[in-house]
Design a protein around this motif. Structure first.
Motif, PDB file in Angstrom:
ATOM      1  N   THR A 182       0.825  -1.213   0.000  1.00 47.54           N
ATOM      2  CA  THR A 182       0.000   0.000   0.000  1.00 47.54           C
ATOM      3  C   THR A 182       0.860   1.264   0.000  1.00 47.54           C
ATOM      4  OG1 THR A 182      -0.234  -0.190   2.417  1.00 47.54           O
ATOM      5  CG2 THR A 182      -2.003  -1.092   1.058  1.00 47.54           C
ATOM      6  N   ASP A 183       2.007   1.230   0.679  1.00 42.08           N
ATOM      7  CA  ASP A 183       2.908   2.391   0.661  1.00 42.08           C
ATOM      8  C   ASP A 183       3.450   2.638  -0.746  1.00 42.08           C
ATOM      9  OD1 ASP A 183       2.540   2.847   3.332  1.00 42.08           O
ATOM     10  OD2 ASP A 183       4.507   2.105   3.970  1.00 42.08           O
ATOM     11  N   ALA A 184       3.837   1.554  -1.431  1.00 45.69           N
ATOM     12  CA  ALA A 184       4.364   1.696  -2.792  1.00 45.69           C
ATOM     13  C   ALA A 184       3.278   2.183  -3.745  1.00 45.69           C
ATOM     14  CB  ALA A 184       4.933   0.363  -3.273  1.00 45.69           C
ATOM     15  N   LEU A 185       2.059   1.673  -3.565  1.00 46.23           N
ATOM     16  CA  LEU A 185       0.951   2.119  -4.405  1.00 46.23           C
ATOM     17  C   LEU A 185       0.671   3.601  -4.180  1.00 46.23           C
ATOM     18  CD1 LEU A 185      -1.161   1.306  -6.479  1.00 46.23           C
ATOM     19  CD2 LEU A 185      -2.656   0.591  -4.598  1.00 46.23           C
ATOM     20  N   ALA A 186       0.752   4.038  -2.926  1.00 46.24           N
ATOM     21  CA  ALA A 186       0.571   5.463  -2.617  1.00 46.24           C
ATOM     22  C   ALA A 186       1.648   6.301  -3.292  1.00 46.24           C
ATOM     23  CB  ALA A 186       0.602   5.680  -1.106  1.00 46.24           C
ATOM     24  N   LEU A 187       2.878   5.776  -3.349  1.00 50.41           N
ATOM     25  CA  LEU A 187       3.973   6.496  -4.005  1.00 50.41           C
ATOM     26  C   LEU A 187       3.696   6.652  -5.500  1.00 50.41           C
ATOM     27  CD1 LEU A 187       6.747   7.752  -3.410  1.00 50.41           C
ATOM     28  CD2 LEU A 187       7.771   5.522  -3.918  1.00 50.41           C
ATOM     29  N   GLY A 188       3.198   5.584  -6.113  1.00 46.77           N
ATOM     30  CA  GLY A 188       2.846   5.663  -7.528  1.00 46.77           C
ATOM     31  C   GLY A 188       1.719   6.641  -7.781  1.00 46.77           C
ATOM     32  N   LEU A 189       0.719   6.633  -6.911  1.00 50.46           N
ATOM     33  CA  LEU A 189      -0.400   7.566  -7.055  1.00 50.46           C
ATOM     34  C   LEU A 189       0.031   9.002  -6.771  1.00 50.46           C
ATOM     35  CD1 LEU A 189      -3.415   5.628  -5.496  1.00 50.46           C
ATOM     36  CD2 LEU A 189      -3.044   6.214  -7.894  1.00 50.46           C
ATOM     37  N   GLN A 190       0.966   9.169  -5.830  1.00 52.24           N
ATOM     38  CA  GLN A 190       1.465  10.512  -5.527  1.00 52.24           C
ATOM     39  C   GLN A 190       2.061  11.151  -6.778  1.00 52.24           C
ATOM     40  OE1 GLN A 190       4.949  10.621  -3.130  1.00 52.24           O
ATOM     41  NE2 GLN A 190       4.952  12.832  -2.871  1.00 52.24           N
ATOM     42  N   ALA A 191       2.869  10.381  -7.500  1.00 55.36           N
ATOM     43  CA  ALA A 191       3.487  10.903  -8.719  1.00 55.36           C
ATOM     44  C   ALA A 191       2.421  11.287  -9.741  1.00 55.36           C
ATOM     45  CB  ALA A 191       4.436   9.860  -9.303  1.00 55.36           C
ATOM     46  N   SER A 192       1.432  10.414  -9.908  1.00 57.37           N
ATOM     47  CA  SER A 192       0.374  10.676 -10.884  1.00 57.37           C
ATOM     48  C   SER A 192      -0.460  11.883 -10.490  1.00 57.37           C
ATOM     49  CB  SER A 192      -0.525   9.441 -11.021  1.00 57.37           C
ATOM     50  OG  SER A 192       0.228   8.308 -11.383  1.00 57.37           O
ATOM     51  N   CYS A 193      -0.854  11.946  -9.214  1.00 57.32           N
ATOM     52  CA  CYS A 193      -1.710  13.039  -8.745  1.00 57.32           C
ATOM     53  C   CYS A 193      -0.982  14.379  -8.779  1.00 57.32           C
ATOM     54  CB  CYS A 193      -2.202  12.747  -7.328  1.00 57.32           C
ATOM     55  SG  CYS A 193      -3.320  11.333  -7.220  1.00 57.32           S
TER      56      CYS A 193
END
Length: 324
Positions: free
Chosen positions: A249-260
């Motif tokens: 979930t932390d890694a997924l949040a990192l990926g979403l952070q970049a996109s957002c």
């Protein structure tokens, strides 16, 4: 063909209201993944069949693959409707780099059939028009037309399963990028694992279903568990499961952070197999994303009401729009 059928559920495709009372042809949709194939048929009366599912052998060659898909299609409920009518259009959703405008599959890290020589063969075998679409952009279609992204100008639909991909709406328009847009599963999140694409560190090596299962097996010796089961074990106090799930979930949040951060995203909707984890996925992901975003917009995140069937619903809607 071996397989099983499950109910679509009481999900109303409100976009069908446009066509109710008017003729539209039967449309079939098939979602081809790395490990299974699923399909559904929409009748002229606007009735959705049950969803059929079957495992898929990624080791078969292209010729056998065509026969596998054709056999599966004919196995679908309502494929041959009363009176001998079969669907006039089959929409096939695929993972990878799909250029819908040119009807080309440019490549796929999770499928061995990266050429489309089998599409005209499938069309000829079934005597049905076949159109391809990207699996996550099909899911995006469902969300934009009838789901959480309806009316949203800046949104992302993220599918998390064997792979991880995104469908993107920016300024109210779907971003295609000639098929390359939305490959967030290959954002580098600092992992030391090699991805199926050949790169090191991709999000998929930490947060995809197979990655979660593999990491848990490494820590416990228990192989073959679904990622959603590992999430349940994390809730129950399993230390290894908790660590693996937190990393995911932390890694997924990192990926979403970049996109957002790049897109100014207002809403994020999650679908695919991992979305079946529900709040076990949503809560830690939302918390991690809130921690990582500073002055940026913090998007509203929800689990898709379509669960892991968003792609099929979107493919059916795409077929309807093509036949307007």
């Amino acid at each position: 063909m071996p397989g099983n059928k499950s109910e679509v559920g009481a999900i109303k495709l409100s976009a069908l209201d446009t066509w109710r009372g008017a003729y539209h042809p039967d449309i079939a949709a098939i979602d081809i993944g790395a490990t299974n194939i699923r399909g559904v048929v929409l009748s002229k009366e606007g009735k959705l069949s049950q969803v059929a599912r079957s495992p898929i052998d990624s080791g078969v060659d292209s010729a056998d693959f065509v026969k596998l898909v054709a056999d599966f299609a004919q196995y679908l409920e309502h494929w041959n409707s009363p009176g001998g009518h079969q669907p006039s259009l089959l929409v096939v959703a695929l993972p990878g780099i799909v250029d819908e405008k040119r009807q080309e599959l440019i490549g796929s890290a999770n499928l061995p059939w990266s050429d489309l020589n089998w599409v005209p063969k499938l069309s000829q075998l079934l005597m049905v028009q076949v159109r391809i679409t990207h699996d996550v952009r099909a899911a995006l279609r469902a969300e934009v037309e009838t789901g959480f992204l309806n009316g949203c100008s800046q949104g992302i639909a993220v599918s998390i399963g064997t792979g991880i991909g995104a469908g993107i709406v920016t300024d109210g328009r779907v971003l295609f990028g000639e098929g390359y847009a939305g490959e967030i599963g290959h954002i580098n999140v600092g992992s030391d694992r090699e991805c199926s694409c050949g790169a090191i560190g991709c999000l998929e090596t930490v947060s995809s279903g197979p990655a979660i299962s593999a990491r848990y097996a490494e820590g416990t010796g228990k192989a073959g568990l679904e990622a959603t089961e590992i999430a349940k074990r994390a809730d129950a106090g399993d230390c290894v499961a908790s660590e693996v799930w937190k990393q995911a979930t932390d890694a997924l949040a990192l990926g979403l952070q970049a996109s957002c951060s790049v897109l100014g995203t207002e809403r994020v909707v999650l679908s695919g197999g991992l979305a079946l984890a529900g709040q076990r996925l949503l809560e830690p992901l939302t918390q991690a994303l809130e921690r990582s975003l500073s002055f940026h917009k913090v998007p509203e995140i929800r689990i898709s009401k379509y669960g892991d069937l968003a792609t099929l619903h979107g493919a059916i809607l795409e077929g309807l729009l093509l036949n307007q």
